[in-house]
Design an enzyme around this catalytic site. Structure first.
Site, mmCIF file in Angstrom:
data_model
loop_
_atom_site.group_PDB
_atom_site.id
_atom_site.type_symbol
_atom_site.label_atom_id
_atom_site.label_comp_id
_atom_site.label_asym_id
_atom_site.label_seq_id
_atom_site.Cartn_x
_atom_site.Cartn_y
_atom_site.Cartn_z
ATOM 1 N N TYR A 149 49.112 -40.358 -15.278
ATOM 2 C CA TYR A 149 48.776 -39.579 -14.086
ATOM 3 C C TYR A 149 48.035 -38.294 -14.471
ATOM 4 O O TYR A 149 46.980 -37.978 -13.921
ATOM 5 C CB TYR A 149 50.049 -39.248 -13.309
ATOM 6 C CG TYR A 149 49.802 -38.434 -12.057
ATOM 7 C CD1 TYR A 149 49.350 -39.034 -10.894
ATOM 8 C CD2 TYR A 149 50.015 -37.052 -12.047
ATOM 9 C CE1 TYR A 149 49.117 -38.290 -9.753
ATOM 10 C CE2 TYR A 149 49.785 -36.301 -10.916
ATOM 11 C CZ TYR A 149 49.341 -36.922 -9.759
ATOM 12 O OH TYR A 149 49.102 -36.175 -8.624
ATOM 13 N N SER B 136 45.061 -32.746 -8.998
ATOM 14 C CA SER B 136 46.427 -32.248 -9.194
ATOM 15 C C SER B 136 46.440 -31.137 -10.228
ATOM 16 O O SER B 136 45.657 -31.161 -11.191
ATOM 17 C CB SER B 136 47.345 -33.380 -9.662
ATOM 18 O OG SER B 136 48.619 -32.885 -10.031
#
Length: 262
Positions: free
Chosen positions: A166, A152
């Site tokens: 995350y 990501s």
């Protein structure tokens, strides 16, 4: 130079974790449309079955599934053993399954770290480790087996949302992928990461509903990612065209991570 063969993934055996929904389904669809045999693995068996019905209706490659809950460490061995029994080899592993947890900094809980890092980082290593003999069996001279990790841009930049575990897990995944590239390259296996920006997915659904215009405004190309974007990148990395790419972290985000805000 023969372009169709250069980018061919025909008859390759591909495992996509979380391949029944969102970005995972986009990737699965791209491989099946290009005549690969895709194994989907996630904890939602009904979603896996539905996705395989949809993919097999394309009449090109094939789709099968092995349901597994990757929060449960024992399921890693189950998937690897089932692939060994059915195929005896694997050409491409796409580590796509992931989890997120958003909560205020002041109340961000310990269990968020355990849940997110286990799935997004620890299980990626463990699954890759478990199927390495199958990847070695699928590799040939000039055409190594591939590990493609779905990272990501939140592992490259500092996001405004409070998703601490995350972001840390994806940054860790990017570096783990480079470490794996060094260790697995001599065994005929490459390891690369796609650091994805915004795509239509279950994880992004609520955020896109609230902030779509803002998000698209932060992308120089003015849109979020499409299925062709992520599937095409995976196919490139899995084909002969991507055979010498190893240890790369590729920002698949339309340029948002390099876009100045002022």
């Amino acid at each position: 130079m023969d372009i169709p063969n250069l980018f061919s993934v025909k008859d390759k055996i591909v495992l996509v974790t979380g391949g029944a929904k969102g970005i995972g389904l986009m990737i699965s669809t791209g491989f099946v449309q290009n005549h690969a045999h895709v194994y989907i693995s996630s904890r939602d068996a009904s979603a896996c079955a539905s996705a395989c019905t949809q993919l097999n209706a394309l009449g090109k490659g094939r789709a099968s599934y092995i349901p597994a809950d990757f929060y449960n460490e024992a399921e890693i061995t189950k998937v690897a053993e089932e692939l060994r029994r059915r195929e005896g080899k694997l050409h491409v592993l796409v580590n796509n399954s992931g989890s997120n947890w958003g909560e205020s900094y002041d109340t961000y809980p310990s269990k968020a770290w355990d849940r997110v890092l286990n799935l997004n980082l620890k299980r990626v290593f463990q699954l890759t480790q478990a199927v390495t003999p199958l990847l070695e069996a699928g590799a040939t001279e000039g055409d190594p087996a591939r590990v493609i990790n779905i990272g990501s841009i939140d592992g490259l930049r500092v996001p405004s949302l409070e998703t601490f575990a995350y972001s840390a897990s994806k940054a860790g995944l990017h570096h783990l992928s480079r470490v794996l590239a060094s260790h697995l390259g001599p065994r005929g296996i490459t390891s690369n990461t796609l650091a994805c920006g915004p795509f239509e997915s279950k994880m992004m659904k609520a955020t896109l509903e609230k902030f779509r215009e803002v998000i698209e405004g932060g992308v120089p190309l003015g849109r979020i990612g499409s299925p062709e974007d992520v599937a095409g990148s995976c196919i490139w990395l899995a084909s002969r065209a991507g055979a010498w790419v190893n240890g790369a972290t590729i920002a698949l985000d339309g340029g948002s991570v390099v876009h100045a805000k002022l």
